[in-house]
Enzyme design. Structure first.
Site, PDB file in Angstrom:
ATOM      1  N   ILE A  90       0.917  -1.123   0.092  1.00 52.79           N
ATOM      2  CA  ILE A  90      -0.085   0.132  -0.129  1.00 52.79           C
ATOM      3  C   ILE A  90       0.821   1.354   0.048  1.00 52.79           C
ATOM      4  O   ILE A  90       0.273   2.568  -0.342  1.00 52.79           O
ATOM      5  CB  ILE A  90      -0.976  -0.077   1.520  1.00 52.79           C
ATOM      6  CG1 ILE A  90      -2.368   0.679   1.139  1.00 52.79           C
ATOM      7  CG2 ILE A  90      -0.149   0.430   2.382  1.00 52.79           C
ATOM      8  CD1 ILE A  90      -3.300   0.601   1.923  1.00 52.79           C
ATOM      9  N   HIS A 144       6.706 -11.636   5.861  1.00 55.04           N
ATOM     10  CA  HIS A 144       6.592 -11.170   4.841  1.00 55.04           C
ATOM     11  C   HIS A 144       7.714 -10.854   3.687  1.00 55.04           C
ATOM     12  O   HIS A 144       8.598 -10.331   4.474  1.00 55.04           O
ATOM     13  CB  HIS A 144       5.320 -10.197   4.757  1.00 55.04           C
ATOM     14  CG  HIS A 144       5.813  -8.737   5.418  1.00 55.04           C
ATOM     15  ND1 HIS A 144       5.676  -8.809   6.740  1.00 55.04           N
ATOM     16  CD2 HIS A 144       6.550  -7.649   4.855  1.00 55.04           C
ATOM     17  CE1 HIS A 144       6.185  -7.695   7.083  1.00 55.04           C
ATOM     18  NE2 HIS A 144       6.550  -6.869   5.955  1.00 55.04           N
ATOM     19  N   PHE A 145       7.898 -11.124   2.568  1.00 50.00           N
ATOM     20  CA  PHE A 145       8.942 -10.845   1.764  1.00 50.00           C
ATOM     21  C   PHE A 145       8.549  -9.641   0.788  1.00 50.00           C
ATOM     22  O   PHE A 145       7.522  -9.897   0.156  1.00 50.00           O
ATOM     23  CB  PHE A 145       9.404 -12.069   1.031  1.00 50.00           C
ATOM     24  CG  PHE A 145      10.067 -12.931   2.091  1.00 50.00           C
ATOM     25  CD1 PHE A 145      11.364 -13.045   2.259  1.00 50.00           C
ATOM     26  CD2 PHE A 145       9.117 -13.972   2.568  1.00 50.00           C
ATOM     27  CE1 PHE A 145      11.926 -14.009   3.368  1.00 50.00           C
ATOM     28  CE2 PHE A 145       9.763 -14.946   3.475  1.00 50.00           C
ATOM     29  CZ  PHE A 145      10.839 -14.996   3.852  1.00 50.00           C
TER      30      PHE A 145
END
Ligand code: AMP
Ligand code: ZN
Length: 138
Positions: free
Chosen positions: A33, A101-102
């Site tokens: 985002i 997360h990557f």
């Protein structure tokens, strides 16, 4: 932050919206985002785990099995010259969301993203001391 309050768990379950580009039984990939570059993508496991070292090795393998395909598609889609795959672990490393997360960050030649890489030289003898300490924890 527990699983209940985890915004990425809420994206997995569909409670909050995200621009998903890929999902299967193991991972969800969606556009960040607050992108660093067009196509900046996050790839996360459906399962809530916080960090690389607390992720079951089998799950880590399953995530990485998928990363190449997703990164390749992202890079092609935005015409990137390259990309970074990043994973922030812990506040000191910039982790804000405690759900592993990557980041896939598409790059253009000379784009100046991550222009600073503050490398330095070890003092004489220091490299072996540090390497020994790490080996003892493996
Ligand atoms: P990190 O600092 O590695 O924990 O990265 C968290 C990333 O998640 C940041 O790049 C944010 O822009 C991104 N992010 C936070 N909330 C959302 C959301 N609801 N949808 C998409 N990306 C998000
Ligand atoms: Zn979560």
């Amino acid at each position: 932050m527990g699983v209940q309050d985890c915004i990425f768990c809420k994206i997995v379950s569909g409670q909050i919206p995200a621009t998903k580009i890929y999902e299967d039984e193991v991972v969800v990939a969606f556009l960040d985002i607050g992108p660093i570059s067009d196509g900046h993508t996050l790839v996360m496991p459906r399962q809530h785990v916080e960090k690389v070292h607390s992720c079951p090795p089998e799950l880590l393998g399953q995530i990485w099995t998928r990363l190449g395909k997703i990164a390749g598609a992202v890079a092609l889609a935005v015409g990137a010259d390259g990309y970074n795959v990043l994973c922030n672990n812990g506040r000191a490393a910039g982790q804000v969301v405690d759900h592993l997360h990557f980041h896939i960050v598409p790059r253009k030649t000379g784009d100046g993203v991550f222009a600073q890489w503050p490398s330095y030289k070890y003092r004489p003898g220091q490299v072996e001391i540090i390497a020994d300490k790490i080996r003892k924890h493996l």
